[in-house]
Design a protein around this motif. Structure first.
Motif, PDB file in Angstrom:
ATOM      1  N   CYS A 248      17.275  14.640 -38.215  1.00 21.75           N
ATOM      2  CA  CYS A 248      16.504  14.750 -36.983  1.00 21.75           C
ATOM      3  C   CYS A 248      16.512  13.409 -36.239  1.00 21.75           C
ATOM      4  CB  CYS A 248      15.081  15.159 -37.328  1.00 21.75           C
ATOM      5  SG  CYS A 248      13.954  15.076 -35.932  1.00 21.75           S
TER       6      CYS A 248
ATOM      7  N   CYS B 116      12.376  12.165 -36.248  1.00 21.17           N
ATOM      8  CA  CYS B 116      11.653  11.727 -37.448  1.00 21.17           C
ATOM      9  C   CYS B 116      12.604  11.367 -38.587  1.00 21.17           C
ATOM     10  CB  CYS B 116      10.667  12.799 -37.899  1.00 21.17           C
ATOM     11  SG  CYS B 116      11.465  14.238 -38.662  1.00 21.17           S
TER      12      CYS B 116
ATOM     13  N   CYS C 143      14.304  20.679 -36.115  1.00 21.17           N
ATOM     14  CA  CYS C 143      13.931  19.953 -37.325  1.00 21.17           C
ATOM     15  C   CYS C 143      12.818  20.744 -38.006  1.00 21.17           C
ATOM     16  CB  CYS C 143      13.460  18.543 -36.962  1.00 21.17           C
ATOM     17  SG  CYS C 143      12.736  17.665 -38.359  1.00 21.17           S
TER      18      CYS C 143
ATOM     19  N   CYS D 126       9.487  18.137 -38.540  1.00 19.02           N
ATOM     20  CA  CYS D 126       8.556  17.839 -37.442  1.00 19.02           C
ATOM     21  C   CYS D 126       8.511  18.961 -36.404  1.00 19.02           C
ATOM     22  CB  CYS D 126       8.898  16.499 -36.774  1.00 19.02           C
ATOM     23  SG  CYS D 126      10.366  16.532 -35.726  1.00 19.02           S
TER      24      CYS D 126
HETATM   25 ZN   LIG Z   1      12.034  15.794 -37.096  1.00 16.39          ZN
END
Ligand SMILES: [Zn+2]
Length: 159
Positions: free
Chosen positions: A121, A124, A146, A149
């Motif tokens: 991602c 994050c 993702c 997150c």
């Molecule tokens: Zn993420």
């Protein structure tokens, strides 16, 4: 005519579709040379039929207008590949939230899509991601999400 200044100016022209990266970052600019009345810029479009090609040529002409007549030459062979995106360009794409191509998968986007890469991602850095759609905001990207997150992001498909 100051070719170095023209080169510097050219290096600031953003890509019309992804303004976070420049044409030079993407590897679209193949050459810049002096001509009797100005400069010639050799460009390789990202993929055939890309609607942005004319826009890119116009942007280049406008950016270099102070250096005289600007000739834009399109060179279609060898074909542009995502391998030509510079290290700096890949970093800018990642910061912009688009995961840069992870590998070169030869000829077809079909094959590139079937062999799904393991993407991290861009927000994050989580490793659990899934593909939502084979197409993104442009045909050269796909849409991912993702799982950690929950944020969607785009992946610039290698070709
Ligand atoms: Zn993420």
């Amino acid at each position: 005519m100051n070719l170095a200044a023209a080169r510097e100016r050219l290096a600031t022209v953003p890509d019309p579709e992804i303004p976070a990266v420049t044409l030079v970052d993407l590897g679209i600019v193949r050459d810049l040379r002096e001509t009797p009345g100005g400069v010639e810029v050799v460009l390789t479009p990202t993929y055939s039929g890309c609607p942005a090609t004319e826009l890119i040529a116009d942007d280049v002409r406008a950016a270099l207008a102070e250096f005289g007549d600007v000739t834009v030459t399109l060179q279609r062979a060898p074909a542009w590949s995502t391998d030509w995106i510079s290290a700096e360009g890949r970093e800018k794409l990642q910061q912009y939230g688009i995961v840069p191509p992870q590998c070169h998968v030869g000829d077809g986007s079909e094959q590139a899509i079937r062999v799904l890469p393991r993407l991290r991602c861009p927000r994050c850095d989580g490793g659990k991601t899934e593909q939502l759609s084979r197409f993104g905001s442009t045909p050269c990207k796909s849409t991912w999400r993702c799982i950690e997150c929950g944020e969607p992001f785009e992946y610039f498909k290698p070709f």
